[in-house]
Write a protein that holds these residues in place. Structure first.
Motif, PDB file in Angstrom:
ATOM      1  N   ASP A 230       0.815  -1.216   0.000  1.00 13.28           N
ATOM      2  CA  ASP A 230       0.000   0.000   0.000  1.00 13.28           C
ATOM      3  C   ASP A 230       0.852   1.271   0.000  1.00 13.28           C
TER       4      ASP A 230
ATOM      5  N   ASP B 170     -10.788   2.900  -7.786  1.00 15.48           N
ATOM      6  CA  ASP B 170     -11.303   3.919  -6.862  1.00 15.48           C
ATOM      7  C   ASP B 170     -11.191   5.315  -7.505  1.00 15.48           C
TER       8      ASP B 170
ATOM      9  N   LYS C 239     -11.351   5.457   0.017  1.00 17.13           N
ATOM     10  CA  LYS C 239     -10.471   5.922   1.097  1.00 17.13           C
ATOM     11  C   LYS C 239     -11.092   7.086   1.871  1.00 17.13           C
TER      12      LYS C 239
END
Ligand SMILES: Cc1ncc(COP(=O)(O)O)c(C=O)c1O
Length: 379
Positions: free
Chosen positions: A26, A35, A41
């Motif tokens: 990550d 996304d 997030k």
């Protein structure tokens, strides 16, 4: 002992350099996730969804059963009403994922004797659903309306009374391109066929989807919306008539024989839609896409890219080895750009797929494209 045939299939993947594995990192610069709007997030979405559950006294962890048994809590009906409203559709039916929605639609709707015409690049979930159906299915060439037209004519000649379903995506997951949806609708109407559109990669990138932007939602038989891409959560809905919803509730096995989604999932979808509604008309993602496109022009590499106005920009680099090598090189520089290998795409059309996001900076885009240039221009 592990079965020999399976062992050989794995060896074959290793030889073709197409063996898949599960990686977790990550710390990379994201040019690969779906996304697009950064919703996955978003702390604000996380907090609002949690608060909504508390306010509604939905302090439970699971749905407890299929929706036809004990799993149909009130948030389901509320969310489906909201989705129909947002999408200007008579009805909406939630599914646990886009994969399930496509499997559920195509396995149950086209009947024996019916015809399905589908774009040759249609997503695996569409093709798997078609495989489970008793209808006859034929591919048409990618985004090629002449080919579709002649296949429709031929089908109507032989099967004048049968139902014909035409299936495509409004934004293709591997190429990022789109068919001429208005012209496609005209052709399907002319031959009294039903048009079905998967909007997985259009929802959120083009507001509530391309079909709605074109104002042709009333003429489309069904639309598939998935929430794991720009909506940043999970699940899917089929937007359709009341009749089709009733039919799916009764005959779609991936809808019937599975535990319903948790209230937590539904609450996230609800809040993500509220955010999408308030972000409507925001140019941020479009600006990022335009910046990327102008940069590939400026660097003289646009000829390697498939023409696309969406958040998916694919650079053809043929050969599994070649595309993996450049992806690894980018990875060494912290850029996560996924290689798409054959057999997922046809041999010779292997590619690097850049997924663009609202949080990608101009500097990141410039740097990753300059690195790409070094590679494509020397090969
Ligand atoms: C065009 C298309 N349809 C359906 C799906 C499946 O959606 P989900 O990830 O929600 O199962 C995907 C996902 O990759 C997709 O790209």
């Amino acid at each position: 002992m592990f079965p020999d045939k399976l062992h050989k299939k794995l060896l074959n993947r290793i030889e073709n350099r197409s063996l898949r594995g599960l990686a977790t990192r990550d710390d990379l610069i994201d040019f690969s996730s779906n996304d697009y709007l950064g919703f996955a997030k978003s702390e604000a979405i996380f907090n609002k969804a949690h608060q909504y559950l508390l306010d509604s006294s939905l302090k439970v962890n699971g749905a407890t059963g299929s929706r036809l048994l004990s799993g149909n809590y009130s948030l389901y009906n509320e969310l489906e009403a909201k989705l129909s409203n947002y999408h200007n559709s008579e009805s909406a039916l939630l599914f646990n994922s886009g994969y399930n929605a496509n499997l559920g639609l195509f396995s149950s709707v086209p009947q024996r004797g019916d015809i399905i015409l589908y774009d040759e690049y249609a997503h695996a979930s569409i093709r798997d659903g078609i495989k489970l159906s008793n209808a006859k299915a034929y591919k048409f060439q990618h985004n090629n309306l002449d080919d579709l037209s002649s296949q429709l004519e031929r089908s109507r000649e032989f099967f004048s009374e049968n139902e014909i379903y035409v299936v495509t995506e409004s934004v293709f997951s591997m190429d990022g391109d789109s068919p001429d949806l208005k012209a496609m609708l005209q052709i399907t109407k002319k031959h009294k066929a039903h048009l079905i559109i998967d909007e997985a990669h259009a929802l959120g990138v083009f507001d509530f989807g391309l079909i709605q932007q074109l104002r042709i939602e009333k003429d489309v038989f069904a639309r598939i919306m998935t929430f794991g891409k720009a909506l940043g959560c999970h699940g899917a809905a089929i937007l359709a008539s009341n009749q089709l919803k009733k039919y799916l509730i009764n005959f779609s096995r991936p809808f019937i024989y599975t535990t319903a989604m948790t209230p937590h999932s539904l609450s996230l979808i609800k809040v993500a839609y509220n955010e999408l509604n308030s972000a409507k008309g925001d140019q941020k993602l479009e600006n990022i896409i335009q910046f990327f496109k102008s940069k590939i022009d400026e660097l003289g590499v646009s000829k390697y890219f498939i023409n696309s106005n969406s958040a998916i920009q694919s650079c053809i680099i043929s050969g599994n080895k070649e595309v993996k090598d450049i992806s690894n090189l980018l990875l060494q520089n912290s850029f996560d750009v996924k290689p798409i290998l054959s057999p997922t795409v046809p041999e010779g059309e292997e590619r690097l797929r850049f997924c663009l996001h609202i949080y990608n900076t101009k500097e990141e885009i410039t740097n990753v494209l300059e690195l790409l240039c070094n590679f494509v221009k020397t090969n």
